[in-house]
Motif scaffolding. Sequence first.
Motif, short mmCIF file in Angstrom:
data_model
loop_
_atom_site.label_atom_id
_atom_site.label_comp_id
_atom_site.label_asym_id
_atom_site.label_seq_id
_atom_site.Cartn_x
_atom_site.Cartn_y
_atom_site.Cartn_z
N SER A 189 -71.74 38.72 64.61
CA SER A 189 -70.52 38.51 63.83
C SER A 189 -70.71 38.94 62.39
O SER A 189 -69.78 39.47 61.76
CB SER A 189 -70.10 37.04 63.88
OG SER A 189 -69.73 36.66 65.18
N ASN A 199 -68.42 32.97 63.47
CA ASN A 199 -69.04 33.51 62.25
C ASN A 199 -69.08 32.48 61.13
O ASN A 199 -69.26 32.82 59.97
CB ASN A 199 -68.27 34.75 61.79
CG ASN A 199 -69.02 35.56 60.74
OD1 ASN A 199 -70.21 35.82 60.88
ND2 ASN A 199 -68.32 35.95 59.68
N LEU A 215 -62.61 38.38 64.09
CA LEU A 215 -63.63 37.34 64.00
C LEU A 215 -63.04 35.92 64.07
O LEU A 215 -63.70 34.96 63.69
CB LEU A 215 -64.45 37.50 62.72
CG LEU A 215 -65.37 38.73 62.71
CD1 LEU A 215 -66.01 38.89 61.33
CD2 LEU A 215 -66.45 38.63 63.78
#
Length: 313
Positions: free
Chosen positions: A288, A260, A306
């Motif tokens: 993401s 991300n 994440l």
Amino acid sequence: MIKAGIVGGESNAAGELIRILINHPDVELAWVSAPDEEGELLAQRHRGLTGETYMRFCGDKNPDNIDVLFLCFAEDGDSERYLARHTLPENLKLIDMSPDFRLPADEEGEWVYALPELNRKPLVRGATRAAIPGPFATIMLLSLLPMAKNLLLNSDIHVSCVSPSASEADRPGEATVLLEHEEIDETRKALKTLQNSFDSNIRLVATAGGWDTGLASNIYMETPISEDDIKDLYDTFYEDHGFTFLSENLPDLGEVRGTNKCLMHLEKSGNTLIVSAVIDDTHKGAASAAVHAMNLMFGLQERVGLMLKASSR
């Protein structure tokens, strides 16, 4: 535990989202709807899920037993049609990954334009509907937001992108965008929420890179501000954001694929500022980003689920 459902489960965006959600410590993936694939294992459609989940696609599902619904339809208009056909629980949170509800951030509406680096406060403070920005808009905005915040976007902006090949027909180096793209207007309207006077041209040209994932851009514009002062502005703007970073070196796509993150490099040549940036369009520009928005909407720490490893390819 947050119970999540996915519609448009056969799409590539849904596949990336599933791979994240099945390992998210605060999420239970309740069901994935894809009527044409009903009964088939998710792993048969989305590679990399074998041994990770034995879930099967379900048919059309009424979203009355979940906390958040991800709309992952690949075709424009499908999200709007789905919502028109279904009665939604009042407390259900919606996250749309299509262009259907990318409302300009300067207009009133129930959908929040879900770029956390721009609209984190609305996402945290009670948002129930979030529209995920497009990947071109994401990389352009992340490259330009600190300039807009300081009212420094006062010349034409030139954007050169190298993007994934959309199909086998897109040969490496072939133009895929020539000055006209719907995400230019999306970007312009978002920038105007920070710099109301912004009225410059955004000239976007994109070429196919010959790879499956990853978006790289070089954005340049005229500015009299020194390179050191500009770096200070970017450091200040992004210091409390957990996924966007400045790099001393020109960033490489391998550093962000599967994550991300957005990496940026700043330098000046004469009076011209060049912002070089890279993102994974399937993650920071889609799946993401949707999980990032979900984390904020449910009051979780933004990096939960994440902490993804870059492929380094």
